[in-house]
Design a protein around this motif. Structure first.
Motif, PDB file in Angstrom:
ATOM      1  N   GLU A  61      37.181  35.631  51.501  1.00 21.37           N
ATOM      2  CA  GLU A  61      36.365  36.712  50.794  1.00 21.37           C
ATOM      3  C   GLU A  61      37.107  38.177  50.750  1.00 21.37           C
ATOM      4  OE1 GLU A  61      32.401  36.576  52.436  1.00 21.37           O
ATOM      5  OE2 GLU A  61      32.233  34.590  52.385  1.00 21.37           O
ATOM      6  N   GLU A  63      37.920  41.875  49.852  1.00 22.48           N
ATOM      7  CA  GLU A  63      36.960  42.827  49.165  1.00 22.48           C
ATOM      8  C   GLU A  63      37.710  44.244  49.138  1.00 22.48           C
ATOM      9  OE1 GLU A  63      33.460  42.487  51.544  1.00 22.48           O
ATOM     10  OE2 GLU A  63      34.344  43.507  53.018  1.00 22.48           O
ATOM     11  N   ALA A  99      42.404  43.056  42.880  1.00 21.22           N
ATOM     12  CA  ALA A  99      41.092  42.625  43.637  1.00 21.22           C
ATOM     13  C   ALA A  99      40.676  41.572  42.672  1.00 21.22           C
ATOM     14  CB  ALA A  99      40.016  43.807  43.523  1.00 21.22           C
ATOM     15  N   ARG A 103      39.850  37.822  43.972  1.00 18.09           N
ATOM     16  CA  ARG A 103      38.538  37.086  44.179  1.00 18.09           C
ATOM     17  C   ARG A 103      38.671  35.581  43.707  1.00 18.09           C
ATOM     18  NH1 ARG A 103      36.457  42.262  42.015  1.00 18.09           N
ATOM     19  NH2 ARG A 103      35.967  43.398  43.946  1.00 18.09           N
TER      20      ARG A 103
END
Length: 121
Positions: A61, A63, A99, A103
């Motif tokens: 995950e 971020e 990013a 993801r």
């Protein structure tokens, strides 16, 4: 052992932090050589401790967010081999693109070698 951030990089990160409206390229890549954690840092707040970038702790995950330089130093000191700077890292895209790719891949990826996987880059 190299410091996590050298003086020239610190100045660039601080300059990026003063221009927070822009989608900056990452300037610094830190990683755990014995584990999955990686950070792509693009800005530093005036306090000299608060960094902004893409944080991937290796749990699928990644971020965008803030991380404390002092906390990274503490983590580094607690490792057998401390956190390292990737001296060969050269960002090819703004942090928002890293990013999006992270993801999709569930981890930070090297965009220079994976452009075929991410046609929107």
């Amino acid at each position: 052992m190299l410091p996590l951030i050298d003086a020239a990089t610190r100045e660039l990160l601080l300059a990026n932090g003063r221009d927070c409206e822009r989608d900056h390229h990452p300037v610094l890549k830190l990683f755990n050589p014995t584990g999955p954690a990686t950070w792509l840092i693009c800005a530093m707040e005036p306090d000299g401790d608060t960094l902004f970038g893409l944080c991937d702790l290796g749990v699928g995950e990644p971020e965008l967010g803030y991380v404390s330089l002092d906390e990274l130093k503490e983590v580094s000191a607690g490792l057998v081999i401390g956190l390292e700077r990737d001296l060969s890292f050269r960002a090819t895209h703004p942090i928002s693109i890293y990013a999006r790719a992270a993801r999709a891949a569930r981890r930070i990826v090297d965009l220079s070698s994976t452009l075929d996987m991410y046609p929107w880059v």
